[in-house]
Design an enzyme around this catalytic site. Structure first.
Site, PDB file in Angstrom:
ATOM      1  N   LEU A  75       4.566   1.666   4.942  1.00 48.75           N
ATOM      2  CA  LEU A  75       5.124   0.326   4.715  1.00 48.75           C
ATOM      3  C   LEU A  75       6.301   0.350   3.742  1.00 48.75           C
ATOM      4  O   LEU A  75       6.717  -0.689   3.237  1.00 48.75           O
ATOM      5  CB  LEU A  75       4.034  -0.631   4.206  1.00 48.75           C
ATOM      6  N   GLY A  76       6.809   1.523   3.470  1.00 49.90           N
ATOM      7  CA  GLY A  76       8.041   1.620   2.686  1.00 49.90           C
ATOM      8  C   GLY A  76       7.854   1.344   1.209  1.00 49.90           C
ATOM      9  O   GLY A  76       8.775   0.864   0.541  1.00 49.90           O
ATOM     10  N   ALA A 113      10.485   3.069  -1.171  1.00 50.55           N
ATOM     11  CA  ALA A 113      11.832   2.488  -1.065  1.00 50.55           C
ATOM     12  C   ALA A 113      11.864   1.105  -1.709  1.00 50.55           C
ATOM     13  O   ALA A 113      12.826   0.753  -2.401  1.00 50.55           O
ATOM     14  CB  ALA A 113      12.252   2.394   0.403  1.00 50.55           C
ATOM     15  N   ASP A 115      14.507   3.168   5.990  1.00 50.54           N
ATOM     16  CA  ASP A 115      13.633   2.445   5.042  1.00 50.54           C
ATOM     17  C   ASP A 115      14.452   1.722   3.971  1.00 50.54           C
ATOM     18  O   ASP A 115      14.286   0.518   3.754  1.00 50.54           O
ATOM     19  CB  ASP A 115      12.699   3.426   4.312  1.00 50.54           C
ATOM     20  N   PRO A 173       0.831  -1.219   0.000  1.00 51.48           N
ATOM     21  CA  PRO A 173       0.000   0.000   0.000  1.00 51.48           C
ATOM     22  C   PRO A 173       0.863   1.267   0.000  1.00 51.48           C
ATOM     23  O   PRO A 173       1.893   1.315   0.683  1.00 51.48           O
ATOM     24  CB  PRO A 173      -0.791  -0.111   1.305  1.00 51.48           C
TER      25      PRO A 173
HETATM   26  O1  PMV Z   1       6.245   6.624   7.017  1.00 49.35           O
HETATM   27  P1  PMV Z   1       7.531   5.914   6.905  1.00 49.35           P
HETATM   28  O2  PMV Z   1       7.446   4.471   7.209  1.00 49.35           O
HETATM   29  O3  PMV Z   1       8.326   6.225   5.698  1.00 49.35           O
HETATM   30  O4  PMV Z   1       8.344   6.372   8.181  1.00 49.35           O
HETATM   31  C1  PMV Z   1       9.191   7.383   8.237  1.00 49.35           C
HETATM   32  C2  PMV Z   1       9.992   7.233   9.476  1.00 49.35           C
HETATM   33  C3  PMV Z   1      10.483   8.540  10.042  1.00 49.35           C
HETATM   34  O5  PMV Z   1      11.311   8.212  11.146  1.00 49.35           O
HETATM   35  C4  PMV Z   1       9.313   9.377  10.543  1.00 49.35           C
HETATM   36  C5  PMV Z   1      11.259   9.341   9.011  1.00 49.35           C
HETATM   37  C6  PMV Z   1      12.587   8.730   8.627  1.00 49.35           C
HETATM   38  O6  PMV Z   1      13.147   9.185   7.610  1.00 49.35           O
HETATM   39  O7  PMV Z   1      13.108   7.853   9.333  1.00 49.35           O
END
Ligand code: PMV
Length: 315
Positions: A102-103, A106, A148, A97
């Site tokens: 959930l990355g 990336a 990520d 999703p």
């Molecule tokens: O939403 P996500 O899973 O891409 O989480 C980002 C995580 C943060 O710590 C908020 C930002 C980061 O770059 O690590």
């Protein structure tokens, strides 16, 4: 004509989101059930082309293309020192999703980079895939911590500390299976906006936010120990405590608070938001025997989708 395929998993941040941007340790794990997949095929002639069937898009992979995945292809081309890509069709699809923490961004980039490197006879070493993916993340997410791209490239639980010139990256082994439910609030949220907002709070109240980040870091350290010795009740308590700190950091939401409370009441050992917050996903630690009940309760409380994932001890 040669064809090469490669995949990359989704990911969840287990501990330390947001604080990781400020140099505190964090823990993330791959979600292997949902994956991005990239296929590279030779074409007889013509320019390299990117196909995104999920979106119905076709993009020319030349130096001017600005799509994040075109930038991923440019990273590979530059790494290989080639003036341009040979005639190829690159197709990228994903079951992860989008904008839910959930990355997915990336994973799409990592799958493409891995497939393209392999197709062009360059070994897709995990560190290289992670580094090239990071260059793409940087362009589109402001100041990503790097966690990520690291976890989707290594595909193992990792303990991660943002460091200059090189991040501290320690893959580690969980001592026993760790069953998690991932509940989607259905609210899409922007990681960039949440990270910028936290920065505004930190700038306004540095001492308070530094102390909150320290608490997240200490919880991530304790969580690594709990995962390495298989203490699941302790891991659950640490998740609840991390969620409470994330509420103070202002990145929770009514939906995330409701779903985490419902999961705990239905028998989860612990629950927290995962990722940038303000929407996206929450995670709940469950015993296999309570997983179905917790899943039902999450759905009744409004979760759009509930994924099951298990972190397994690997040799
Ligand atoms: O939403 P996500 O899973 O891409 O989480 C980002 C995580 C943060 O710590 C908020 C930002 C980061 O770059 O690590």
């Amino acid at each position: 004509m040669a064809t090469t395929q490669a995949t990359a998993p989704g990911k969840v941040i287990l501990f330390g989101e947001h604080a990781v941007v400020y140099g505190r340790p964090a823990i993330a794990a791959p979600v292997s059930q949902v994956r991005a997949i990239a296929t590279v095929r030779d074409r007889p002639d013509g320019p390299a082309v990117l196909l995104l069937p999920d979106l119905g898009e076709r993009i020319l992979l030349d130096a001017t293309a600005e799509h994040p995945l075109a930038v991923a292809a440019q990273q590979v081309q530059r790494h290989l020192g080639r003036p341009q890509l040979p005639p190829l069709t690159v197709t990228v699809q994903s079951a992860i999703p989008i904008a839910g923490g959930l990355g997915s961004g990336a994973a799409l980039a990592a799958a493409l980079i891995r497939a393209l490197l392999t197709h062009l006879d360059a070994p897709p070493a995990p560190q290289l895939v992670g580094d090239l993916t990071y260059e793409v993340e940087k362009l589109y997410h402001g100041t990503p911590s790097g966690i990520d791209n690291t976890v989707v490239a290594l595909e193992q639980p990792v303990y991660f500390v943002r460091r200059s010139p090189r991040n501290q990256i320690e893959p580690f082994r969980v001592a026993c299976p760790v069953a998690l439910l991932i509940g989607d609030t259905g609210v899409r949220s922007s990681t960039r906006a949440a990270v910028e907002d936290v920065r505004r709070h930190w700038t306004a109240q540095p001492a308070r936010f530094e102390a909150l980040f320290d608490r997240c870091g200490a919880l991530a350290e304790a969580a690594r120990r709990a995962l390495e010795c298989g203490d699941l009740p302790e891991l659950g308590r640490l998740m609840d405590a991390n969620h409470a700190v994330l509420q103070e950091i202002t990145v929770s939401s009514a939906e995330l608070d409701r779903l985490t409370a419902v999961a705990r009441a239905a028998g989860a050992l612990g629950a927290k938001l995962s990722g940038a917050g303000r929407g996206g996903n929450m995670i709940a630690l469950v015993h296999p025997e309570t997983a179905v009940l917790v899943e039902q309760s999450l759905k009744e409380a409004g979760a759009r989708q509930v994924l099951h994932t298990v972190l397994l001890p690997t040799v």
